[in-house]
Write a protein that holds these residues in place. Structure first.
Motif, PDB file in Angstrom:
ATOM      1  N   ASN A   1       0.808  -1.216   0.000  1.00 25.30           N
ATOM      2  CA  ASN A   1       0.000   0.000   0.000  1.00 25.30           C
ATOM      3  C   ASN A   1       0.843   1.269   0.000  1.00 25.30           C
ATOM      4  O   ASN A   1       0.395   2.299   0.487  1.00 25.30           O
TER       5      ASN A   1
ATOM      6  N   ASP B   1      -2.548   4.538   2.245  1.00 23.95           N
ATOM      7  CA  ASP B   1      -2.717   3.855   3.513  1.00 23.95           C
ATOM      8  C   ASP B   1      -4.016   3.071   3.536  1.00 23.95           C
ATOM      9  O   ASP B   1      -5.059   3.545   3.053  1.00 23.95           O
ATOM     10  N   SER B   2      -3.945   1.888   4.111  1.00 23.01           N
ATOM     11  CA  SER B   2      -5.111   1.016   4.119  1.00 23.01           C
ATOM     12  C   SER B   2      -6.240   1.551   4.972  1.00 23.01           C
ATOM     13  O   SER B   2      -7.381   1.079   4.852  1.00 23.01           O
ATOM     14  N   TYR B   3      -5.945   2.524   5.837  1.00 18.57           N
ATOM     15  CA  TYR B   3      -7.002   3.069   6.683  1.00 18.57           C
ATOM     16  C   TYR B   3      -7.639   4.321   6.080  1.00 18.57           C
ATOM     17  O   TYR B   3      -8.470   4.958   6.716  1.00 18.57           O
TER      18      TYR B   3
ATOM     19  N   ILE C   1     -11.717   4.905   6.166  1.00 20.81           N
ATOM     20  CA  ILE C   1     -12.175   3.898   7.111  1.00 20.81           C
ATOM     21  C   ILE C   1     -13.467   4.309   7.806  1.00 20.81           C
ATOM     22  O   ILE C   1     -14.167   3.481   8.389  1.00 20.81           O
TER      23      ILE C   1
ATOM     24  N   LEU D   1     -11.774  -6.502  10.794  1.00 21.08           N
ATOM     25  CA  LEU D   1     -11.401  -5.904   9.511  1.00 21.08           C
ATOM     26  C   LEU D   1     -10.933  -4.471   9.701  1.00 21.08           C
ATOM     27  O   LEU D   1      -9.919  -4.048   9.113  1.00 21.08           O
ATOM     28  N   CYS D   2     -11.650  -3.710  10.519  1.00 19.56           N
ATOM     29  CA  CYS D   2     -11.250  -2.322  10.786  1.00 19.56           C
ATOM     30  C   CYS D   2      -9.875  -2.258  11.450  1.00 19.56           C
ATOM     31  O   CYS D   2      -9.034  -1.420  11.106  1.00 19.56           O
TER      32      CYS D   2
ATOM     33  N   ARG E   1      -7.453  -4.485  11.292  1.00 19.09           N
ATOM     34  CA  ARG E   1      -6.411  -4.885  10.349  1.00 19.09           C
ATOM     35  C   ARG E   1      -6.088  -3.757   9.375  1.00 19.09           C
ATOM     36  O   ARG E   1      -4.934  -3.528   9.026  1.00 19.09           O
ATOM     37  N   ARG E   2      -7.110  -3.051   8.924  1.00 22.48           N
ATOM     38  CA  ARG E   2      -6.866  -1.959   7.989  1.00 22.48           C
ATOM     39  C   ARG E   2      -6.139  -0.799   8.659  1.00 22.48           C
ATOM     40  O   ARG E   2      -5.379  -0.075   8.019  1.00 22.48           O
ATOM     41  N   CYS E   3      -6.381  -0.611   9.964  1.00 23.20           N
ATOM     42  CA  CYS E   3      -5.772   0.521  10.676  1.00 23.20           C
ATOM     43  C   CYS E   3      -4.438   0.179  11.321  1.00 23.20           C
ATOM     44  O   CYS E   3      -3.758   1.072  11.834  1.00 23.20           O
TER      45      CYS E   3
END
Length: 271
Positions: free
Chosen positions: A16, A20-22, A25, A48-49, A51-53
């Motif tokens: 990424n 950023d994956s977050y 969000i 899931l939240c 992991r993304r953050c």
């Protein structure tokens, strides 16, 4: 819930890069907040939240490296702060998740430094000041081209000079070295241990202990007995010389010394 390992976090960050994956969000967090606590989908969405953050925890943990703590410990504290941020975030307030999460995660990391890394007990206020001094020293060092003085640090933090001085001194309590660790100035192929630089036992300590124990007992003696002891052991006179001063026989002085010393010994051992 199982959080990804450091390797997984690093891999995700590479994938990424530049994004950023977050990002974005908030809709997921809003959906999470709207779910009932018993909703079977809640656990999966919450994970899931998180992991993304999680890269956010990684970024913040790396900001605090190089201050005496390992990355793993810092990442663990930052991850805990991230969990708190996800669970406490309220989308209804209209604040972005990052604006809420970053202070929460950084606060947890700072709490780790304040509460878990000091070798000796230090007041909380001094700990907080000491932690605030680090970034200020880096900033002033780059600006001035030298290490800042305590006065300059105090002015930058708008604190009293005494508070800053206490915090600087408190840094000595952050870490302690084992007594059998190598000495800092040890030279040669085999580093010397600190114990090798320590002095030997001083036999005078035992003499001081005996003197402290006997002192009150001497005050209870008669004036004559104290005088006899003084002449014999402090002025090193012979029994004959003492007997001549008192106008008695040498045998009489010998009996006084024997009786007095035996009484002192018995009382000292008993006490």
């Amino acid at each position: 819930m199982t959080l990804p390992t450091r390797q997984g976090t690093t891999t995700a960050r590479r994938v990424n890069r530049g994004h950023d994956s977050y990002d974005g969000i908030e809709p997921l967090l809003a959906e999470l907040a709207a779910m009932a606590g018993h909703d079977p989908r809640r656990t999966a969405l919450r994970e899931l939240c998180l992991r993304r953050c999680l890269p956010l925890a990684d970024h913040i943990a790396r900001r605090f490296t190089g201050r005496g703590e390992t990355y793993d410990d810092l990442h663990q504290s930052a991850s805990l702060g991230l969990v708190l941020a996800v669970d406490r975030y309220d989308p209804a307030r209209g604040t972005s998740f990052l604006a809420f999460a970053i202070p929460t995660v950084m606060g947890e990391v700072r709490r780790h430094f304040r509460d878990r890394t000091w070798a000796l007990r230090v007041p909380r206020r001094v700990k907080e000041t000491q932690l605030a001094i680090g970034p200020v020293i880096e900033k002033l060092s780059q600006h001035c081209g030298r290490m800042p003085t305590a006065v300059e640090i105090a002015m930058e933090l708008d604190l009293d000079l005494i508070e800053v001085t206490q915090a600087l001194l408190a840094g000595n309590a952050y870490r302690t070295n084992p007594i059998d660790s190598p000495a800092d100035d040890a030279g040669g192929p085999v580093p010397a241990q600190i114990t090798e630089a320590l002095g030997a036992n001083d036999p005078s300590y035992e003499l001081c202990e005996d003197a402290i124990a006997v002192a009150p007992l001497l005050r209870r003696l008669s004036e004559r007995d104290r005088r006899v002891l003084y002449l014999r052991f402090f002025e090193n006179r012979t029994q004959a010389q003492i007997a001549e001063e008192f106008g008695v026989s040498q045998m009489h002085i010998s009996r006084i010394l024997s009786r007095t010393l035996a009484a002192l010994r018995a009382r000292a051992l008993r006490d």
